[in-house]
Design a protein around this motif. Sequence first.
Motif, PDB file in Angstrom:
ATOM      1  N   TYR A 222      -7.240 -32.207  14.814  1.00  0.00           N
ATOM      2  CA  TYR A 222      -6.239 -33.053  14.238  1.00  0.00           C
ATOM      3  C   TYR A 222      -5.673 -32.250  13.117  1.00  0.00           C
ATOM      4  CZ  TYR A 222      -3.464 -36.900  13.137  1.00  0.00           C
ATOM      5  OH  TYR A 222      -2.172 -37.411  12.227  1.00  0.00           O
ATOM      6  N   CYS A 223      -4.893 -32.156  13.116  1.00  0.00           N
ATOM      7  CA  CYS A 223      -3.937 -31.831  11.798  1.00  0.00           C
ATOM      8  C   CYS A 223      -4.798 -30.358  10.559  1.00  0.00           C
ATOM      9  CB  CYS A 223      -3.689 -32.709  10.739  1.00  0.00           C
ATOM     10  SG  CYS A 223      -2.940 -33.621  10.817  1.00  0.00           S
TER      11      CYS A 223
ATOM     12  N   ASP B 274      -5.745 -27.799  19.733  1.00  0.00           N
ATOM     13  CA  ASP B 274      -5.913 -29.404  18.519  1.00  0.00           C
ATOM     14  C   ASP B 274      -4.991 -30.147  19.379  1.00  0.00           C
ATOM     15  OD1 ASP B 274      -3.671 -29.875  16.580  1.00  0.00           O
ATOM     16  OD2 ASP B 274      -3.078 -28.009  16.077  1.00  0.00           O
TER      17      ASP B 274
ATOM     18  N   THR C 174      -3.529 -32.734  17.811  1.00  0.00           N
ATOM     19  CA  THR C 174      -2.652 -32.720  16.835  1.00  0.00           C
ATOM     20  C   THR C 174      -1.551 -33.958  17.214  1.00  0.00           C
ATOM     21  OG1 THR C 174      -2.850 -32.363  14.858  1.00  0.00           O
ATOM     22  CG2 THR C 174      -0.801 -33.130  15.008  1.00  0.00           C
ATOM     23  N   GLU C 175      -1.092 -33.177  18.463  1.00  0.00           N
ATOM     24  CA  GLU C 175      -0.100 -34.019  19.201  1.00  0.00           C
ATOM     25  C   GLU C 175      -0.112 -35.320  20.170  1.00  0.00           C
ATOM     26  OE1 GLU C 175       3.878 -32.430  22.561  1.00  0.00           O
ATOM     27  OE2 GLU C 175       2.816 -31.000  20.941  1.00  0.00           O
TER      28      GLU C 175
ATOM     29  N   GLU D 279      -1.119 -38.347  17.958  1.00  0.00           N
ATOM     30  CA  GLU D 279       0.107 -39.200  18.150  1.00  0.00           C
ATOM     31  C   GLU D 279       0.853 -39.652  18.268  1.00  0.00           C
ATOM     32  OE1 GLU D 279       1.119 -39.335  14.225  1.00  0.00           O
ATOM     33  OE2 GLU D 279      -0.678 -37.715  13.916  1.00  0.00           O
TER      34      GLU D 279
ATOM     35  N   ARG E 297      -6.992 -44.486  12.243  1.00  0.00           N
ATOM     36  CA  ARG E 297      -6.654 -43.563  12.068  1.00  0.00           C
ATOM     37  C   ARG E 297      -8.201 -43.521  10.260  1.00  0.00           C
ATOM     38  NH1 ARG E 297      -1.781 -40.950  12.505  1.00  0.00           N
ATOM     39  NH2 ARG E 297      -0.347 -41.922  13.624  1.00  0.00           N
TER      40      ARG E 297
END
Length: 115
Positions: free
Chosen positions: A7-8, A35, A37-38, A41, A50
Amino acid sequence: MDFVAIYCMEVYDVSSYLEEHPGGDDVLLAATGKDATEEFEDAGHSKSARELMEDFCVGELDPSSPSIPELEIVSKKQPTGIPQKLMDLTKQYWVVPVAVVAISVVVGFLHSRRK
């Protein structure tokens, strides 16, 4: 086996969190080795979620690396042989014993009415 998601550009080992994840372990398993991340989010995680993530961070990716390799998750469960195959067959063909019992009940009922 470690379940690692990205993530990020940070790497997270979520192995110990699989059973506790509110969305189920399948969500984390789907994000393993890529990944995520998307997906993270899009799920709309809270501030506390978080903050909890920080406990699972194990490092950062090198931004100069060409790409993030995809990992394949496979089951290590081996076939158990003939007994398992026999159990699978009995699950598939449960209709036969049920039909035999049903016919026996009907015949018994009809036979008892004649007497």
